[in-house]
Design an enzyme around this catalytic site. Sequence first.
Site, short mmCIF file in Angstrom:
data_model
loop_
_atom_site.label_atom_id
_atom_site.label_comp_id
_atom_site.label_asym_id
_atom_site.label_seq_id
_atom_site.Cartn_x
_atom_site.Cartn_y
_atom_site.Cartn_z
N ASP A 107 0.79 -1.23 0.00
CA ASP A 107 0.00 0.00 0.00
C ASP A 107 0.82 1.28 0.00
O ASP A 107 0.57 2.19 -0.78
CB ASP A 107 -0.93 -0.01 1.21
CG ASP A 107 -1.74 1.27 1.32
OD1 ASP A 107 -2.51 1.56 0.39
OD2 ASP A 107 -1.60 1.98 2.33
N ASP A 110 4.61 1.00 4.11
CA ASP A 110 4.45 -0.19 4.94
C ASP A 110 4.42 -1.42 4.05
O ASP A 110 4.76 -1.36 2.87
CB ASP A 110 3.19 -0.08 5.79
CG ASP A 110 1.94 0.16 4.94
OD1 ASP A 110 2.02 0.07 3.70
OD2 ASP A 110 0.88 0.45 5.52
N TYR A 264 -8.21 2.47 6.89
CA TYR A 264 -9.02 2.86 5.73
C TYR A 264 -10.50 2.66 6.04
O TYR A 264 -11.19 1.86 5.41
CB TYR A 264 -8.62 2.05 4.50
CG TYR A 264 -7.32 2.49 3.86
CD1 TYR A 264 -7.27 3.63 3.06
CD2 TYR A 264 -6.15 1.78 4.06
CE1 TYR A 264 -6.09 4.04 2.47
CE2 TYR A 264 -4.96 2.18 3.47
CZ TYR A 264 -4.94 3.30 2.68
OH TYR A 264 -3.76 3.70 2.09
N GLU A 478 4.54 10.71 3.51
CA GLU A 478 4.06 9.38 3.16
C GLU A 478 3.84 9.29 1.65
O GLU A 478 3.60 10.28 0.97
CB GLU A 478 2.75 9.07 3.89
CG GLU A 478 2.29 7.64 3.70
CD GLU A 478 1.10 7.29 4.57
OE1 GLU A 478 0.94 6.10 4.89
OE2 GLU A 478 0.34 8.20 4.93
#
Length: 691
Positions: A107, A110, A264, A478
Amino acid sequence: MIRSIHACVLSGFLLGFSILIPLQSVSHAQSASFNYAEALQKSLFFYDAQRSGRLPERGTAPGQNRVEWRGDSFLDDGGTLLHADGSVMTDDIGNPVVVDLTGGFLDAGDNMKFGLPLASAVTMLAWGGLEFQDGYIAAQQWDYLLSILSWAAHYIVAAHPLPNVYVVQVGDGDADHNVWEAAEIVDMDRPMLVCDPDRPGTEPAAEAAAALAAIVMVFERAGGEAAAYAHEADLLGHARQLFAFADTYRGSYSDTHPTIAPFYKSWNGYTDELAWAATWLYRATGEQTYLNKAETSMNTIGEYHTDSTQSWDDKVYGTQILLAQLTGKQSYHDGVQRFLNAWADGAGGIQHTPGGLAFIMEWGSLRYAASTAFCALVYSAVADIPSSLTSKYTTFATRQIDYILGDNPRQSSYMVGFGNNPPRNPHHGTAHGSWKGGSSDELPEINRHILYGALVGGPKSADDYDWVDDRNDYVGNEVTLGYNAGLTGALARLASTTDGQPLDNFPPQESRDAEFVVEARVNYEGSDFIELAVRVDNRTAWPARHTPDLNFRYFVELSDEIAAGLDPSTVIVEPGEYNEGGIISPRLSPWNTSARIYAVEISLAGENMAPGSYKTYSRLVQFRIYLPEKQMLRHVSNWSFISLSDTFAETDRIPVYEGTTLVSGIEPDHSMTCVSVIDLELPLVLAFPCT
């Protein structure tokens, strides 16, 4: 600790305060020009870097693994599916349902596979391929897009083993986010979260249906092997089944599986996903039933807020655009224009920063701007809208993409590896390449790998000056599958209208640092012995890997000792006071007897070393070399001893082997110079060739 909590922008929810400035009045470098083809090339590369499973052979051609620091990962993902009560799930003939989920995409920084954002990003990528194929072809990236979509399709199909079953997550989010290691060496349980009639998951199942429907259209347009695969794998059949499952057994997946919610959560519910998927199936099949379902869902939603955009959680914006294209109804055009005008004009909760960014929230601010830019470029190509809107939306979209690529107050790119002063330290465990593990603030200070094409989160407030290239700042740094999705399509559109070209010989080979490092020191010295401490680090990163078969050699040269009558076979090697798994040969091994060179052989076999925590990446071995009793000569005349002291220091004179292959250090040869101390009472140092 990696954080991937993606907050949704709710209606009326704004962070901070900013002066609202009409976009047209913003001062910026009007002459900014970027190589959009290169940016597109790199944006697609990011998806190659996110692949999981057994990777293709190395190479730079489409379909090959062109990321030299990525290797196979998570080859045990999948397994036997269980019902909610823990019983084994079976197929129509009673066989256990076993899934192989070794593929797909990780994703973010990670190592999780989250089904909803993964499929959402894929749908957007496929949409961009359909709308802007000419841009992909002009940038020589069409086949790379097909490769990425094929990889995604394989995974989605694998996660859908039965008509009413879909695996929506692989990995434990909390456990995964407490590990900061490269994907290739992570070793932990990776549970699957499954949706079925008892555990509905409308959002991910519907999004997967949309993704496959969009991919089918791309593959049919591509023809050849891509079209054949779409037919053989029955991608459209899977899309139909997934939609039927989502529509029949309605329920939010983050209610069914609450552990998903911190990462999510479905903030907007599932009606928008049903509308989105039905619209894509209508576009792929032309069947009126799907259009009816799409419009029914959109009527249920009603008028939506404009202070958000197309994202993994919110699909009403893209659905409106598709329905405006497919039906021509004015109500859909009105909805799209209300949405895009708010963004282009800085109204309805959208802030325009002094530097020109359309800003709605701190977390991943640039992905919202990029996604809206893509929507604006898609809609601006609709033939029956006024030319003034076409110009307005194209200008707005180009401004947002240029801001991302470097036309901003910092005059710096927000795409890793592209443009001026680009980010170097995105929040990405594998790209960091740390050998110490534990957290993102460990060594090395600068990421060892360049995650080309990754879009970082960007400015966290509307003043545009607060972003820093800090890996620990996961809000601003990120990177995710979703961040690049809209950006990639927008770049394809811009690449079709400019003269940019992709880079030749991309990606360039990385400069590598040491993957195995030896530090050594002298613990003790006596008249007939020396005790040494040797620490070996596994710092592998091209790719990171477990090394269960390391060994090293400590070389000694015994010319003076042998001349004085020493029999090398009588030299004894024993463990020192501390030993982390080293198997020490008790006698010296001959290396070059003509040069009177021998070796202490120390094996770390069975010590499954890997670049992670201290317990995994490093081993310390202490050992003593004894001369026979009453031996008068000192035995420090050796190749490996040179430069050692009582303080740990790196040395390349203690070579390391993986099995029988030399992987680090220098072995002695006939041209070296040896040093000998031949008298303890009156030290006399001689230097001479070891021959």
